[in-house]
Design a protein around this motif. Sequence first.
Motif, short mmCIF file in Angstrom:
data_model
loop_
_atom_site.label_atom_id
_atom_site.label_comp_id
_atom_site.label_asym_id
_atom_site.label_seq_id
_atom_site.Cartn_x
_atom_site.Cartn_y
_atom_site.Cartn_z
N LEU A 69 0.83 -1.20 0.00
CA LEU A 69 0.00 0.00 0.00
C LEU A 69 0.87 1.25 0.00
O LEU A 69 0.54 2.25 -0.65
N ASP A 70 1.99 1.22 0.74
CA ASP A 70 2.95 2.32 0.68
C ASP A 70 3.49 2.45 -0.74
O ASP A 70 3.68 3.56 -1.25
N GLY A 71 3.75 1.29 -1.36
CA GLY A 71 4.24 1.29 -2.73
C GLY A 71 3.22 1.87 -3.69
O GLY A 71 3.59 2.62 -4.62
N TYR A 72 1.94 1.56 -3.49
CA TYR A 72 0.89 2.12 -4.35
C TYR A 72 0.87 3.65 -4.24
O TYR A 72 0.70 4.35 -5.24
N LEU A 73 1.03 4.15 -3.02
CA LEU A 73 1.05 5.59 -2.82
C LEU A 73 2.25 6.23 -3.51
O LEU A 73 2.15 7.34 -4.03
N ILE A 75 3.51 5.27 -6.25
CA ILE A 75 3.21 5.34 -7.69
C ILE A 75 2.39 6.59 -7.98
O ILE A 75 2.74 7.42 -8.81
N ASN A 76 1.29 6.70 -7.22
CA ASN A 76 0.37 7.83 -7.42
C ASN A 76 -0.72 7.74 -6.36
O ASN A 76 -1.22 6.64 -6.07
N ARG A 77 -1.13 8.85 -5.81
CA ARG A 77 -2.18 8.85 -4.80
C ARG A 77 -3.47 8.28 -5.37
O ARG A 77 -4.23 7.60 -4.68
N GLY A 78 -3.71 8.53 -6.67
CA GLY A 78 -4.93 8.02 -7.30
C GLY A 78 -4.98 6.51 -7.32
O GLY A 78 -6.06 5.91 -7.27
N VAL A 79 -3.80 5.86 -7.40
CA VAL A 79 -3.74 4.40 -7.40
C VAL A 79 -4.24 3.87 -6.06
O VAL A 79 -5.02 2.91 -6.00
N THR A 311 -4.68 1.83 4.55
CA THR A 311 -4.98 2.71 3.41
C THR A 311 -5.45 4.07 3.88
O THR A 311 -4.99 5.11 3.40
N THR A 312 -6.40 4.09 4.83
CA THR A 312 -6.92 5.36 5.34
C THR A 312 -5.83 6.13 6.09
O THR A 312 -5.82 7.36 6.05
#
Length: 411
Positions: A69-73, A75-79, A311-312
């Motif tokens: 989830l840190d990795g997704y952030l 990439i982009n907050r939208g992800v 995530t939140t």
Amino acid sequence: MSTISLKKLGPGLLFAGAAIGVSHLVQSTRAGADFGFGLLWALLLINVIKYPFFQFGPRYASATGKSLLDGYLSINRGVLITYFILTLLTMFTIQTAVTIVTAGIAVQLFGVGDSAIWSVVITLLCALILAIGRYKVLDSLMKAIITVLTLSTMVAVFFAFRESIQTHGIGSSHGLAQLLPTDAAGIAFLIAFMGWMPAPLDISIFHSLWTLEKGKSQTNDVKTSLFDFNIGYFGTIVLGIGFVTLGALVMYGTGETFSSKGGVFAGQLINMYTSSLGSWATIFIGIAAFTTMFSTTLTTLDASPRAMAKTTELLGAKELFKKYIFWLVILILGTSIILFFFVSEMGILIKVATILSFLTAPFYAICNYLVFKDPSVPKEARLGIPMKIYSIISIVFLLAFSVWYVSTLFN
């Protein structure tokens, strides 16, 4: 395997516990019953395609000390927002589907109560285990559950083979020819089967969170994490083949059709086995089935709240929304509402949940691949050229399957 290695196992077995559920007990058994061994190619292919993306969960977490989830952030907050929305839309249906199947099996195994009552009992029991013990209890309990599950399933497979040889002889094929369904119902089943085999790809995110939890109590390097993951992953493949085998040996060619109602389905499942293998098999089939689904119910009830809380937190939400307990309560309430209205519609819930999981798989595959472009990933944990090529080919396959399935809907 050394004692030290056994102690270090954990997240990989939690992955197995979450994965070996509807995909194995319901979908794999149904695949064997309806197609014999004809869909073994699909089972093996989808496990090969999904392997790198599941592996990236523990690999990224143990290398960076951060979750996917840190990795997704990164990439982009939208992800990350997209992940939040997808999980919010699917977690209640998934939890309800696995709970209904578990409850139906409990009714057959223990002979008391009904699916609605058992659904409540099982949900509250799982919630109590998680609220009191959290990861530590989940980790210890899953080792025992997976051991019982593996042993009981292998015993059932052994006796099914013996019974088949005695009845039909060694040369019986049981539908060995590999098949590609061409009718609408067959294609829908194939996509649902592959959608949750061995599990939805978002479990890779849960795996990264469990890896971090394990790391709080002991050192968890990349090599150990991948060893742990591989044991869990290949265990799910073996048991998947085992349940296809049981369906093919015991049910294929009988003309029986499965009910979409959880309790009826569980009764059919256990009765078909026992009518062929003998009443003595009830305990093995019953224990294998119940431990399969209880492990899935328990791990998914832990995983979604854990992921939503993280995530939140990353999205900067208010303090209440960052709490694991808050999301656990939300999941229980949402699941209970769906159970109240759809307790008898197991088939519909499973079909919706599995197809959604298949169609969202390319999103998770691409995101899991992209997180390794994060500069914080140590050089020794980054993807080599062979793994990059493997991942890209797998992404292409997942996209192609999704496009193919959507095109069949319009046709």
